[in-house]
Motif scaffolding. Sequence first.
Motif, PDB file in Angstrom:
ATOM      1  N   MET A   1      57.944  67.488  56.670  1.00  0.00           N
ATOM      2  CA  MET A   1      58.951  68.541  56.886  1.00  0.00           C
ATOM      3  C   MET A   1      59.228  69.335  55.616  1.00  0.00           C
ATOM      4  O   MET A   1      59.901  70.371  55.655  1.00  0.00           O
ATOM      5  N   LYS A   2      58.829  68.778  54.465  1.00  0.00           N
ATOM      6  CA  LYS A   2      59.155  69.414  53.194  1.00  0.00           C
ATOM      7  C   LYS A   2      58.074  69.009  52.213  1.00  0.00           C
ATOM      8  O   LYS A   2      57.672  67.847  52.182  1.00  0.00           O
ATOM      9  N   LEU A   3      57.613  69.982  51.421  1.00  0.00           N
ATOM     10  CA  LEU A   3      56.543  69.701  50.461  1.00  0.00           C
ATOM     11  C   LEU A   3      56.756  70.502  49.204  1.00  0.00           C
ATOM     12  O   LEU A   3      56.853  71.726  49.246  1.00  0.00           O
TER      13      LEU A   3
ATOM     14  N   ILE B   1      57.480  64.788  49.024  1.00  0.00           N
ATOM     15  CA  ILE B   1      57.345  65.039  50.462  1.00  0.00           C
ATOM     16  C   ILE B   1      58.522  64.455  51.219  1.00  0.00           C
ATOM     17  O   ILE B   1      59.007  63.368  50.881  1.00  0.00           O
ATOM     18  N   THR B   2      58.989  65.168  52.234  1.00  0.00           N
ATOM     19  CA  THR B   2      59.919  64.561  53.179  1.00  0.00           C
ATOM     20  C   THR B   2      59.190  64.434  54.512  1.00  0.00           C
ATOM     21  O   THR B   2      58.624  65.411  55.010  1.00  0.00           O
ATOM     22  N   ARG B   3      59.189  63.221  55.027  1.00  0.00           N
ATOM     23  CA  ARG B   3      58.491  62.961  56.287  1.00  0.00           C
ATOM     24  C   ARG B   3      59.520  62.599  57.352  1.00  0.00           C
ATOM     25  O   ARG B   3      60.468  61.870  57.076  1.00  0.00           O
ATOM     26  N   GLU B   4      59.337  63.135  58.550  1.00  0.00           N
ATOM     27  CA  GLU B   4      60.262  62.761  59.636  1.00  0.00           C
ATOM     28  C   GLU B   4      59.886  61.376  60.148  1.00  0.00           C
ATOM     29  O   GLU B   4      58.722  61.069  60.349  1.00  0.00           O
TER      30      GLU B   4
ATOM     31  N   ASP C   1      61.860  60.191  52.016  1.00  0.00           N
ATOM     32  CA  ASP C   1      61.280  60.961  50.924  1.00  0.00           C
ATOM     33  C   ASP C   1      60.155  60.148  50.307  1.00  0.00           C
ATOM     34  O   ASP C   1      60.291  58.941  50.102  1.00  0.00           O
ATOM     35  N   LEU C   2      59.069  60.824  50.012  1.00  0.00           N
ATOM     36  CA  LEU C   2      57.875  60.145  49.504  1.00  0.00           C
ATOM     37  C   LEU C   2      57.360  60.859  48.258  1.00  0.00           C
ATOM     38  O   LEU C   2      57.591  62.057  48.082  1.00  0.00           O
ATOM     39  N   GLU C   3      56.645  60.107  47.433  1.00  0.00           N
ATOM     40  CA  GLU C   3      55.959  60.697  46.290  1.00  0.00           C
ATOM     41  C   GLU C   3      54.541  60.183  46.260  1.00  0.00           C
ATOM     42  O   GLU C   3      54.328  58.980  46.430  1.00  0.00           O
ATOM     43  N   ALA C   4      53.607  61.079  46.060  1.00  0.00           N
ATOM     44  CA  ALA C   4      52.209  60.645  46.013  1.00  0.00           C
ATOM     45  C   ALA C   4      51.415  61.588  45.128  1.00  0.00           C
ATOM     46  O   ALA C   4      51.741  62.778  45.015  1.00  0.00           O
ATOM     47  N   GLY C   5      50.380  61.067  44.523  1.00  0.00           N
ATOM     48  CA  GLY C   5      49.495  61.890  43.692  1.00  0.00           C
ATOM     49  C   GLY C   5      48.517  62.667  44.560  1.00  0.00           C
ATOM     50  O   GLY C   5      48.226  62.264  45.688  1.00  0.00           O
TER      51      GLY C   5
ATOM     52  N   VAL D   1      46.063  64.549  52.269  1.00  0.00           N
ATOM     53  CA  VAL D   1      45.951  65.251  53.553  1.00  0.00           C
ATOM     54  C   VAL D   1      47.312  65.170  54.227  1.00  0.00           C
ATOM     55  O   VAL D   1      47.877  64.084  54.354  1.00  0.00           O
ATOM     56  N   LEU D   2      47.852  66.307  54.631  1.00  0.00           N
ATOM     57  CA  LEU D   2      49.189  66.306  55.231  1.00  0.00           C
ATOM     58  C   LEU D   2      49.179  66.979  56.599  1.00  0.00           C
ATOM     59  O   LEU D   2      48.550  68.018  56.791  1.00  0.00           O
ATOM     60  N   GLY D   3      49.899  66.387  57.550  1.00  0.00           N
ATOM     61  CA  GLY D   3      50.136  67.015  58.852  1.00  0.00           C
ATOM     62  C   GLY D   3      51.534  67.630  58.805  1.00  0.00           C
ATOM     63  O   GLY D   3      52.499  66.907  58.599  1.00  0.00           O
ATOM     64  N   CYS D   4      51.636  68.926  58.984  1.00  0.00           N
ATOM     65  CA  CYS D   4      52.903  69.639  58.723  1.00  0.00           C
ATOM     66  C   CYS D   4      53.646  70.004  60.002  1.00  0.00           C
ATOM     67  O   CYS D   4      53.057  70.183  61.062  1.00  0.00           O
ATOM     68  N   GLN D   5      54.949  70.110  59.872  1.00  0.00           N
ATOM     69  CA  GLN D   5      55.791  70.629  60.951  1.00  0.00           C
ATOM     70  C   GLN D   5      56.959  71.374  60.311  1.00  0.00           C
ATOM     71  O   GLN D   5      57.105  71.391  59.091  1.00  0.00           O
ATOM     72  N   GLU D   6      57.808  71.999  61.148  1.00  0.00           N
ATOM     73  CA  GLU D   6      58.965  72.654  60.592  1.00  0.00           C
ATOM     74  C   GLU D   6      59.909  71.608  60.020  1.00  0.00           C
ATOM     75  O   GLU D   6      59.812  70.436  60.406  1.00  0.00           O
TER      76      GLU D   6
END
Lengths: 320, 245
Positions: free
Chosen positions: B142-144, B153-156, B163-167, B171-176
């Motif tokens: 939801m947020k990058l 990153i914020t993931r629903e 909230d996530l952190e990664a190097g 690969v990200l699957g996005c949404q609003e």
Amino acid sequence: MSVLIFAELEEGAIKKSSLEAIYYGSKVAEQTGTTATALVLGEGSTDELAKAGRFGATEVLHASDARLNEGNALAYASVVAEAANQEGANIIVLAKSSLADSMAARLAGKLKAGLAANVIELPDLSGGFRVKRSIFTGKAFAITELTAEKKILAIKKNTITPEETDATAPVEAFSPVLNDTDFVVKVTNVEKATGDILLPEADLVVSAGRGLKGPENWGIVEDLAKALHAATACSKPVSDLDWRPHHEHVGQTGIKISPNLYIACGISGAIQHLAGVNSSKVIVVINKDAEAPFFKSADYGIVGDVFDVLPRLTKAVKEL
Amino acid sequence: MKILVCVTSVPDTITKITLTDNNTKLNKAGVQFITGPYDDYALSRAVELKEQQGGTVTVLNVGEADAEPVIRKCLAIGADDAIRVNAEPTDAYFVAEQIAAVARENSYDLILMGRESIDYNGGQVHGIVGEMLGIPSISPVMKLDIEGSTAKITREIEGGHEDLEAGLPLVLGCQEPIAEWKIPNMRGIMTARTKKLTVVEPAGKDTLTQISSYELPPARGACKMIPAEEAETLIRLLRTEAKVI
Ligand SMILES: Cc1cc2nc3c(=O)[nH]c(=O)nc-3n(C[C@H](O)[C@H](O)[C@H](O)COP(=O)(O)OP(=O)(O)OC[C@H]3O[C@@H](n4cnc5c(N)ncnc54)[C@H](O)[C@@H]3O)c2cc1C
Ligand SMILES: Nc1ncnc2c1ncn2[C@@H]1O[C@H](COP(=O)(O)O)[C@@H](O)[C@H]1O
């Protein structure tokens, strides 16, 4: 050989949708003349593990490593793959969920497995391995043949009605290899509604749209939901306007639900909204406009003002 | 930063689905094709990141020539160039193989996709690609934000978000609400015509699932109307007739 079922825990309990998956998996095992092994990851009580047997598993594998308490799709995919290899399982069953979806895709990549999502019926084994799955957010179904040796079936929630028996299944400890590379994504913060009935798993849902006029009016929606033990949901503009949190928004761009009962209050019934709810078993629409398109997709309708109708429905539920 | 955005060409969300050829094909006649709505979010965020931090945005579609209008629209929105893998996107594994092949050749920092395609609703391609490339995949995002080589990153999740952190790479699957949908402007549409669209032939041919036929859901019965003054009757009917409460 066995059918392997991934059973997801939510706060230490096997999710309702996973119980459906276990039951489904046990039926597939019957069809294919094998056994059904349920795999549970993370800490879970003996009582919870026993449930797997009551819903049809003939064996339970339990990996209780605390590193698996956090639903980590990458690690889960590795562990499920290891269990599948150990059990010689060519068929893996799971219930669709935010976690299981990500896990299943990684697993399909690892095992080079054919993956069918949103499966709604038991497979048809007469000539190949065919499943019926919902596509176009419920607007059509595809009869899909899984041609690879390994198969993953992701079951749509609330389409299989499980039966509970008093059967028991032995629980075996499972100690998978955990790779550090599966733990490189760091969780820094989690915000989650607790205590509430989670919308994706809910049997009953009360949902409201722009007809409610503003967030301050949600009390009447919550009251009805509470009386029914239902979850609350909303339309997209409502979450766009920040009246309600994003994870409550259903539809084309929101989550897709298939509860037994969906009550839509002050929602017009745009096709993108219907995409998220059209596989609900019973749909009730309350709208002051008799021409609202939602009535065409409803089972019960009331043309009326939500501010008048909702409190009366809540009262009627309490008097049941 | 090099960003790859994978887009689908799908029937518009308002399409009424009909079948042809003895229910073995979806009827494409009169259907308007659009960029997948989730893919639109991915592309919009990619263009924003490029505007902030520099870099390139490449759009990738696995599809036949009829997908090109959708690809051109992505170029008009702000992608720099595009690749079309010339093949019918038969299933998620096949599509993922094509995307992974393109990614191996060009090593992107970020591969953005939609959370799911709105036709087959698999939500699978990002995970399979991540696995094939041996890098993490995260969805639905939801947020990058990108800070150096770290993604925030914020993931629903069900009932909330994390909230996530990664190097990188990821690969990200996005949404609003990762970004506002962008609408192409006149200048964008003009320059899109001259941007490079490379057509390549498919790298593998592993199809692990195959659709043999389609069905349409049965129509719902007529809606039973209850007069507002007797609204309470509804509750009784839900218990005795529909048996859902
Ligand atoms: C690509 C795309 C994706 C989309 N995805 C989604 C999605 O996922 N989910 C979604 O919901 N929408 C989605 N939409 C938006 C959708 O098209 C509609 O705009 C939206 O669903 C309308 O929300 P609503 O019914 O709450 O509001 P409105 O359309 O404004 O309807 C409000 C309704 O409330 C009724 N009303 C007003 N006052 C009262 C009252 N006092 N009592 C009773 N009834 C009252 C009115 O008669 C009206 O029918 C999407 C749109 C697009 C283009
Ligand atoms: N044919 C395709 N070409 C390019 N990208 C695709 C294709 N199919 C799926 N994707 C990407 O993968 C995401 C998830 O798709 P799916 O797994 O089919 O639900 C989509 O939102 C796209 O970003």
